[in-house]
Design an enzyme around this catalytic site. Structure first.
Site, PDB file in Angstrom:
ATOM      1  CD  GLU A   1      -2.933   1.268   2.275  1.00 40.37           C
ATOM      2  OE1 GLU A   1      -3.283   0.276   2.929  1.00 40.37           O
ATOM      3  OE2 GLU A   1      -3.268   2.434   2.557  1.00 40.37           O
TER       4      GLU A   1
ATOM      5  CG  HIS B   1      -6.706   3.121  -0.235  1.00 37.41           C
ATOM      6  ND1 HIS B   1      -7.178   4.371   0.098  1.00 37.41           N
ATOM      7  CD2 HIS B   1      -5.504   2.980   0.371  1.00 37.41           C
ATOM      8  CE1 HIS B   1      -6.278   4.961   0.882  1.00 37.41           C
ATOM      9  NE2 HIS B   1      -5.260   4.145   1.064  1.00 37.41           N
TER      10      HIS B   1
ATOM     11  CG  ASP C   1      -1.257   4.263   4.127  1.00 38.68           C
ATOM     12  OD1 ASP C   1      -1.245   4.663   2.945  1.00 38.68           O
ATOM     13  OD2 ASP C   1      -2.219   4.464   4.893  1.00 38.68           O
TER      14      ASP C   1
END
Ligand code: MN
Length: 319
Positions: free
Chosen positions: A7, A160, A280
């Site tokens: 991610e 997401h 992230d």
């Protein structure tokens, strides 16, 4: 330990405005710095990856991207351009990056064709979709042709989070709960459960869906989902218990959750093959995420699965 991260966001100039519109209320300076980090596929990103022991990052456009675009034809064109730019970035560092396709879900046929082009021609390893598209969720039957293509290509879809279309009453006048603090858990976990209860996984049993943030709270509620779903009258028929679909079709990443408690819960609830590492980036610190997994209270063979082996298998990676 060497890691693969799924991610990890980037941005292209044409989608910067959408990104900034969707950002939490941060200072203009912090905003500029984020856009700067997102735009960079060179030294700084690679250094952050090295610091966390990340050998390979799968890159994705930071949301909402083209899904926020009102003009569907323009969304289709911008998605294609973004994917071409991403492919160029990956080609400059082929041992360090892979790509997730960015898709204009407003046009199901175009999104399916673009997914196929990205996987077949650009060697992308899946796609990322940012929540609903103008209020349409992925359980809508209009998406069946898309699921068919995804299943045939045997690549995962990373779902997401994105802001709610209409802010739920419970979140009104509570700005602290907006976005990543709590809003996205609610929005994304409910979005995934819509797929379960609409029977999407009965029609497409081999779909592989990835959720970030340790599964947006879902690994914690399997027993309750099964017990309460039993009692619902007038429900749509399902071939299995709700939890069976989570154990079969759901994969979760550690993005934005550096805590042993949800990590161990996710592994225990979904199975050791269904939990994968992510950061992230650049919204979270790569070094902190890397250290978290290196030191988590799990067995060495489990750690290696979470760090990289599950990612290799899920995305059929050829390293
Ligand atoms: Mn993210």
């Amino acid at each position: 330990m060497k890691k693969i991260a799924l991610e990890e966001h980037f941005i292209v100039p044409a989608l910067e405005d959408r990104l900034i519109e969707g950002m939490p209320a941060v200072t203009p300076d912090a905003q500029r710095q984020l856009v700067d980090l997102l735009s960079d596929l060179g030294e700084r990103r690679l250094a952050a990856m090295d610091e966390a022991g990340i050998e390979l990052s799968v890159l994705s456009i930071s949301g909402p991207g083209v899904q926020a675009e009102p003009d569907a034809a323009r969304a289709v064109r911008l998605a294609r351009e973004a994917n071409d730019l991403l492919a160029e970035g990956v080609a400059r560092h082929p041992t360090r990056y892979r790509g997730f396709a960015h898709l204009a879900m407003q046009d199901v046929a175009a999104a399916s064709a673009e997914l196929e082009r990205c996987v077949r021609d650009l060697s992308f390893v899946g796609a990322m979709v940012n929540g609903h598209t103008h209020g349409i969720y992925l359980d809508n039957p209009c998406y069946d042709p898309f699921w068919d293509v995804l299943q045939q290509l045997d690549v995962p879809l990373y779902m997401h989070p994105e802001d709610s279309l209409i802010l739920p009453h419970v979140l009104q006048a509570a700005p602290e709960l907006r976005k990543a603090t709590w809003e996205w858990n609610m929005e994304m976990s409910a979005h995934f459960l819509r797929l379960v209860f609409a029977g999407v996984f009965d029609r497409f049993p081999r779909l592989k869906i990835v959720l970030g943030h340790m599964g947006e709270t879902l690994p914690y509620v399997l027993w309750r989902l099964d017990s309460r779903a039993e009692l619902i009258t007038g429900k749509r028929p399902l071939a299995m218990k709700p939890s069976d679909y989570l154990k079969r079709n759901l994969y979760v990443t550690t993005s934005g959750q550096c805590d042993d408690v949800p990590l161990i819960a996710a592994i225990s609830a979904l199975g050791v093959g269904h939990v994968l590492f992510s950061v992230d980036y650049p919204y979270e610190e790569s070094a902190i995420a890397g250290r978290f997994l290196d030191q988590a209270a799990i067995a060495p063979d489990v750690r290696e699965k979470v760090a990289r082996l599950n990612a290799i298998r899920l995305m059929n990676l050829d390293l």
